[in-house]
Scaffold this active site. Structure first.
Site, PDB file in Angstrom:
ATOM      1  N   CYS A 120       7.405  -2.491   3.610  1.00 47.67           N
ATOM      2  CA  CYS A 120       7.559  -1.194   2.875  1.00 47.67           C
ATOM      3  C   CYS A 120       7.543  -0.036   3.938  1.00 47.67           C
ATOM      4  O   CYS A 120       7.133  -0.064   5.032  1.00 47.67           O
ATOM      5  CB  CYS A 120       6.053  -0.838   2.177  1.00 47.67           C
ATOM      6  SG  CYS A 120       6.407   0.592   0.889  1.00 47.67           S
ATOM      7  N   CYS A 122       6.547   3.206   3.206  1.00 44.63           N
ATOM      8  CA  CYS A 122       5.681   4.433   3.205  1.00 44.63           C
ATOM      9  C   CYS A 122       4.881   4.715   4.196  1.00 44.63           C
ATOM     10  O   CYS A 122       4.554   5.902   4.580  1.00 44.63           O
ATOM     11  CB  CYS A 122       4.860   4.320   1.952  1.00 44.63           C
ATOM     12  SG  CYS A 122       3.551   3.197   2.079  1.00 44.63           S
ATOM     13  N   CYS A 130       8.146   4.983  -0.540  1.00 44.72           N
ATOM     14  CA  CYS A 130       8.245   3.570  -0.227  1.00 44.72           C
ATOM     15  C   CYS A 130       9.815   3.489   0.338  1.00 44.72           C
ATOM     16  O   CYS A 130      10.033   2.004   0.639  1.00 44.72           O
ATOM     17  CB  CYS A 130       7.978   2.794  -1.115  1.00 44.72           C
ATOM     18  SG  CYS A 130       5.967   2.815  -1.470  1.00 44.72           S
ATOM     19  N   LYS A 195       3.149  -4.900  -8.954  1.00 43.54           N
ATOM     20  CA  LYS A 195       2.359  -4.069  -8.364  1.00 43.54           C
ATOM     21  C   LYS A 195       2.276  -2.695  -9.128  1.00 43.54           C
ATOM     22  O   LYS A 195       3.179  -1.973  -9.632  1.00 43.54           O
ATOM     23  CB  LYS A 195       2.986  -3.724  -6.953  1.00 43.54           C
ATOM     24  CG  LYS A 195       2.180  -2.643  -6.392  1.00 43.54           C
ATOM     25  CD  LYS A 195       2.857  -2.444  -4.842  1.00 43.54           C
ATOM     26  CE  LYS A 195       2.180  -1.269  -4.214  1.00 43.54           C
ATOM     27  NZ  LYS A 195       2.592  -0.955  -2.877  1.00 43.54           N
ATOM     28  N   ARG A 205      -4.369   4.982   1.443  1.00 45.92           N
ATOM     29  CA  ARG A 205      -3.410   6.007   1.746  1.00 45.92           C
ATOM     30  C   ARG A 205      -3.955   6.990   2.841  1.00 45.92           C
ATOM     31  O   ARG A 205      -3.309   7.248   3.764  1.00 45.92           O
ATOM     32  CB  ARG A 205      -2.887   6.937   0.562  1.00 45.92           C
ATOM     33  CG  ARG A 205      -2.085   5.851  -0.341  1.00 45.92           C
ATOM     34  CD  ARG A 205      -1.463   6.514  -1.450  1.00 45.92           C
ATOM     35  NE  ARG A 205      -1.038   5.330  -2.654  1.00 45.92           N
ATOM     36  CZ  ARG A 205      -0.481   5.790  -3.606  1.00 45.92           C
ATOM     37  NH1 ARG A 205      -0.818   7.135  -4.151  1.00 45.92           N
ATOM     38  NH2 ARG A 205       0.093   4.924  -4.306  1.00 45.92           N
ATOM     39  N   ARG A 217       4.133   7.909  -7.301  1.00 42.13           N
ATOM     40  CA  ARG A 217       4.881   6.466  -6.894  1.00 42.13           C
ATOM     41  C   ARG A 217       5.247   5.865  -8.410  1.00 42.13           C
ATOM     42  O   ARG A 217       5.561   4.724  -8.545  1.00 42.13           O
ATOM     43  CB  ARG A 217       4.196   5.329  -6.127  1.00 42.13           C
ATOM     44  CG  ARG A 217       3.684   5.782  -4.800  1.00 42.13           C
ATOM     45  CD  ARG A 217       3.727   4.432  -3.847  1.00 42.13           C
ATOM     46  NE  ARG A 217       2.954   4.815  -2.653  1.00 42.13           N
ATOM     47  CZ  ARG A 217       3.416   5.533  -1.796  1.00 42.13           C
ATOM     48  NH1 ARG A 217       4.445   6.233  -1.626  1.00 42.13           N
ATOM     49  NH2 ARG A 217       2.401   5.443  -0.655  1.00 42.13           N
ATOM     50  N   GLU A 233       8.910  -8.647 -14.266  1.00 38.05           N
ATOM     51  CA  GLU A 233       9.072  -8.224 -12.716  1.00 38.05           C
ATOM     52  C   GLU A 233       8.777  -9.816 -11.943  1.00 38.05           C
ATOM     53  O   GLU A 233       9.669  -9.884 -11.093  1.00 38.05           O
ATOM     54  CB  GLU A 233       7.991  -7.155 -12.377  1.00 38.05           C
ATOM     55  CG  GLU A 233       8.245  -5.864 -12.595  1.00 38.05           C
ATOM     56  CD  GLU A 233       9.220  -5.194 -11.597  1.00 38.05           C
ATOM     57  OE1 GLU A 233       9.640  -6.011 -10.727  1.00 38.05           O
ATOM     58  OE2 GLU A 233       9.465  -4.159 -11.619  1.00 38.05           O
ATOM     59  N   LYS A 248      -1.278  -6.909  -7.928  1.00 35.34           N
ATOM     60  CA  LYS A 248      -1.986  -5.786  -7.347  1.00 35.34           C
ATOM     61  C   LYS A 248      -2.360  -4.667  -8.281  1.00 35.34           C
ATOM     62  O   LYS A 248      -1.328  -4.170  -8.767  1.00 35.34           O
ATOM     63  CB  LYS A 248      -1.417  -5.889  -6.115  1.00 35.34           C
ATOM     64  CG  LYS A 248      -1.695  -4.295  -5.203  1.00 35.34           C
ATOM     65  CD  LYS A 248      -0.781  -4.062  -4.050  1.00 35.34           C
ATOM     66  CE  LYS A 248      -1.257  -2.885  -3.537  1.00 35.34           C
ATOM     67  NZ  LYS A 248      -0.597  -2.654  -2.302  1.00 35.34           N
ATOM     68  N   SER A 274      -8.014  -1.324  -1.647  1.00 36.93           N
ATOM     69  CA  SER A 274      -8.851  -0.235  -1.052  1.00 36.93           C
ATOM     70  C   SER A 274     -10.032   0.274  -1.977  1.00 36.93           C
ATOM     71  O   SER A 274     -11.368   0.246  -1.852  1.00 36.93           O
ATOM     72  CB  SER A 274      -8.076   0.396  -0.325  1.00 36.93           C
ATOM     73  OG  SER A 274      -7.269   1.255  -1.259  1.00 36.93           O
TER      74      SER A 274
HETATM   75  C1  PBG Z   1       2.479   0.028   0.192  1.00 34.78           C
HETATM   76  C2  PBG Z   1       1.326  -0.448   0.096  1.00 34.78           C
HETATM   77  C3  PBG Z   1       0.112   0.047  -0.568  1.00 34.78           C
HETATM   78  C4  PBG Z   1      -0.974  -0.844  -0.837  1.00 34.78           C
HETATM   79  C5  PBG Z   1      -0.411  -2.011  -0.010  1.00 34.78           C
HETATM   80  N1  PBG Z   1       0.867  -1.646   0.391  1.00 34.78           N
HETATM   81  C6  PBG Z   1       0.023   1.522  -1.123  1.00 34.78           C
HETATM   82  C7  PBG Z   1       0.801   2.202  -2.161  1.00 34.78           C
HETATM   83  O1  PBG Z   1       1.491   1.358  -2.820  1.00 34.78           O
HETATM   84  O2  PBG Z   1       0.428   3.360  -2.160  1.00 34.78           O
HETATM   85  C8  PBG Z   1      -2.494  -0.570  -1.264  1.00 34.78           C
HETATM   86  C9  PBG Z   1      -3.508  -1.448  -0.648  1.00 34.78           C
HETATM   87  C10 PBG Z   1      -4.729  -0.948  -0.859  1.00 34.78           C
HETATM   88  O3  PBG Z   1      -5.158  -0.101  -1.820  1.00 34.78           O
HETATM   89  O4  PBG Z   1      -5.842  -1.680  -0.492  1.00 34.78           O
HETATM   90  N2  PBG Z   1       3.117  -0.225   1.381  1.00 34.78           N
END
Ligand code: PBG
Length: 325
Positions: A120, A122, A130, A195, A205, A217, A233, A248, A274
């Site tokens: 990705c 981002c 992204c 996602k 982030r 996003r 999806e 996720k 997270s």
């Molecule tokens: C994007 C990505 C994200 C996470 C994993 N890959 C962040 C987003 O989409 O903003 C989030 C993982 C987490 O919150 O632990 N590359």
């Protein structure tokens, strides 16, 4: 037959009995530990909203990997924080990029540790989106080649599994065919199939220094209200060649994990993100919840819902606690 002939409590009397009939088992092999790597040496920058986690340089990353493996964890998921960001995320697919360096270093020391890489842009773009931005919007089709190049460069460095998370339409197919063209037909794709545009990514982030600098996003990640769309999806990713499909976040989306497992029967990964981790840590710090008990209960619930693979910031703690039981 019914009570008093049947007494469900008989099998709950001792821990050994309960263990004997337990339907869902947790073990360190299902855990994947996310790690954040940044340039430098001997760098360990704690991530405030994710206690116990830090952005680390490659040398420190190797220590993390050794520790994870010693606890029985067999896979890590790598995220990179590059030295410099630009509009097209150049470091993401550079041969000497931060992730490419990290992969080579780990493979040199611990060839058996499975390396999963986040695919990705981002963390690598200065605008924090992204994909590439044209006229104020993320340009889906123009992003596909960059994601494909990123996945190929990870495979060239030695990644075992690539995990596209940008939520661009067609990204799994683009990555699959690029990998095949370059002779990496054996590298599996773990697709972030469902996602959601979630508030639970907040601490990540900060960790990845990747918040979008304008907008959000929601134009590419999924609406939390939709379940049928998650199946659609996932179906598209399966058709495009996904080997493992991911849902996720995890805990607020157990119903999605269940439906995806039932419908497709593929290996399912769940990302215990997270914010889910931060909530437990914060409540435990206040003494409001028992961290160990809650963590194992949540991971068990995610497994019970149908996830085979648990991506979690609690991986090391959980592995330690499981060894103690
Ligand atoms: C994007 C990505 C994200 C996470 C994993 N890959 C962040 C987003 O989409 O903003 C989030 C993982 C987490 O919150 O632990 N590359």
């Amino acid at each position: 037959m019914s009570f008093p002939d049947i007494r469900p409590r008989r099998l709950r009397r001792t821990e050994a009995l309960r263990h004997l009939v337990r339907e869902t088992r947790l073990s360190p092999e299902c855990l994947v530990l996310p790690l954040f790597v940044r340039p430098g040496e001997k760098v360990r920058r704690p991530i405030v909203s994710m206690p116990g986690h830090a952005q680390v340089s490659v040398d420190e990353l190797l220590k993390e990997c050794r520790e994870a493996a010693s606890l029985g964890i067999q896979a890590v998921l790598l995220f990179g924080i590059p030295l410099a960001k630009d509009p097209v995320g150049s470091d993401a697919y550079a041969e000497a990029g931060i992730i490419q360096q990290a992969i080579r270093a780990i493979k040199d020391k611990q060839p058996d540790l499975l390396i999963v890489t986040d695919v990705c842009l981002c963390e690598y773009t200065d605008h924090g989106h992204c994909g590439v931005v044209h006229d104020g919007a993320v340009d889906n089709d123009a992003t596909l080649d960059l994601l494909a190049a990123m996945a190929v460069s990870h495979a060239q460095a030695g990644a075992d599994i690539v995990a596209p998370s940008a939520m661009m339409d067609g990204q799994v197919g683009a990555i699959r065919s690029a990998l095949d063209d370059e002779g990496f037909e054996q590298v599996p794709v773990m697709a972030y199939a469902a996602k959601y545009a979630s508030g639970f990514y907040g601490p990540f982030r900060d960790a990845a220094e990747s918040p979008p600098q304008f907008g959000d996003r929601r134009g590419y990640q999924m609406d939390p209200a939709n379940a049928l769309e998650a199946l659609r999806e996932t179906e598209l990713d399966v058709i495009e060649g996904a080997d493992i499909v991911m849902v996720k976040p995890a805990l607020p989306y157990l119903d999605i994990i269940w439906r995806v497992k039932e419908r497709f029967g593929l290996p399912v990964a769940a990302y215990n993100v997270s914010g889910e981790f931060a909530m437990i840590k914060a409540a435990a710090e206040k003494g409001w919840l028992d961290e160990r008990r809650i963590t194992l209960e949540i991971l068990t619930a995610i497994r019970r819902a149908g996830a085979d693979i648990l991506i979690t910031y609690s991986a090391k703690d959980a592995a330690r606690w499981l060894a103690e039981r």
